[in-house]
Scaffold this active site. Structure first.
Site, PDB file in Angstrom:
ATOM      1  N   VAL A  56       9.805  79.911 116.232  1.00 60.68           N
ATOM      2  CA  VAL A  56      10.835  80.923 115.973  1.00 60.68           C
ATOM      3  C   VAL A  56      11.811  80.390 114.930  1.00 60.68           C
ATOM      4  O   VAL A  56      11.681  79.265 114.458  1.00 60.68           O
ATOM      5  CB  VAL A  56      11.567  81.333 117.274  1.00 60.68           C
ATOM      6  N   HIS A  68       5.248  69.449 113.028  1.00 58.62           N
ATOM      7  CA  HIS A  68       5.652  70.035 111.753  1.00 58.62           C
ATOM      8  C   HIS A  68       4.413  70.297 110.921  1.00 58.62           C
ATOM      9  O   HIS A  68       3.638  69.392 110.645  1.00 58.62           O
ATOM     10  CB  HIS A  68       6.612  69.117 110.995  1.00 58.62           C
ATOM     11  N   ASP A 121       5.839  87.931 120.245  1.00 63.36           N
ATOM     12  CA  ASP A 121       7.019  88.133 119.402  1.00 63.36           C
ATOM     13  C   ASP A 121       7.892  89.175 120.092  1.00 63.36           C
ATOM     14  O   ASP A 121       7.453  89.823 121.040  1.00 63.36           O
ATOM     15  CB  ASP A 121       6.614  88.593 117.998  1.00 63.36           C
ATOM     16  N   LYS A 135      15.835  78.425 119.750  1.00 71.75           N
ATOM     17  CA  LYS A 135      14.745  77.554 120.181  1.00 71.75           C
ATOM     18  C   LYS A 135      14.943  77.095 121.634  1.00 71.75           C
ATOM     19  O   LYS A 135      13.993  77.082 122.417  1.00 71.75           O
ATOM     20  CB  LYS A 135      14.621  76.353 119.244  1.00 71.75           C
TER      21      LYS A 135
END
Length: 146
Positions: A85, A135, A33, A92
């Protein structure tokens, strides 16, 4: 290519949940991150989530499989890297361009995009065929549907 090491870019609710699922499955995980506080929060959430699912001993074993880093170069040895993100095409794409330069050319790149075309995102890489869309339902560690 055998997948042994998983990378996750983003340690928010979805990214940390995805990292948890892979660590629970026995994989070594690198979670990155931009901010240390976000990584610490994500790792703490993983610990809390596991505390509801497994014994303390098993929780500690699973968490020990997760390494955190502020440096995306830490993903270099990952065979599968998941971008998790913010749902913004530019962000992205930036992440995928960076990953394309860092990881091995055979590594699979995954986007969690739900509002942005996977084809559009894959087009920014040198090998669009290695980019896939994934997803997860929320929360990823509980709702076992991909």
């Amino acid at each position: 290519m055998k997948i042994e090491r998983i990378g996750v870019v983003g340690s928010g609710s979805m990214g940390s949940g995805i990292a948890q699922v892979f660590a629970q499955a026995g994989f070594a995980v690198v979670m990155t991150d931009l901010y240390r506080q976000q990584l610490d929060t994500g790792l703490a959430e993983i610990g809390r989530s596991l505390g509801r699912l497994v014994s303390a001993e098993h929780r500690d074993e699973i968490v020990s499989r997760i390494v955190t880093s502020l440096d995306m170069d830490a993903l270099r040895d990952c065979q599968l890297v998941i971008e998790s993100v913010t749902e913004d095409a530019t962000t992205k794409k930036d992440v995928l361009v960076q990953l394309d330069k860092i990881v091995d050319s055979e590594a699979v790149l995954v986007t969690t995009a739900s509002l942005v075309s996977v084809t559009e995102l894959a087009a920014v890489t040198r090998q669009p065929s290695r980019v896939i869309g994934m997803h997860c339902f929320f929360p990823a560690p509980v709702v076992r549907v991909i």
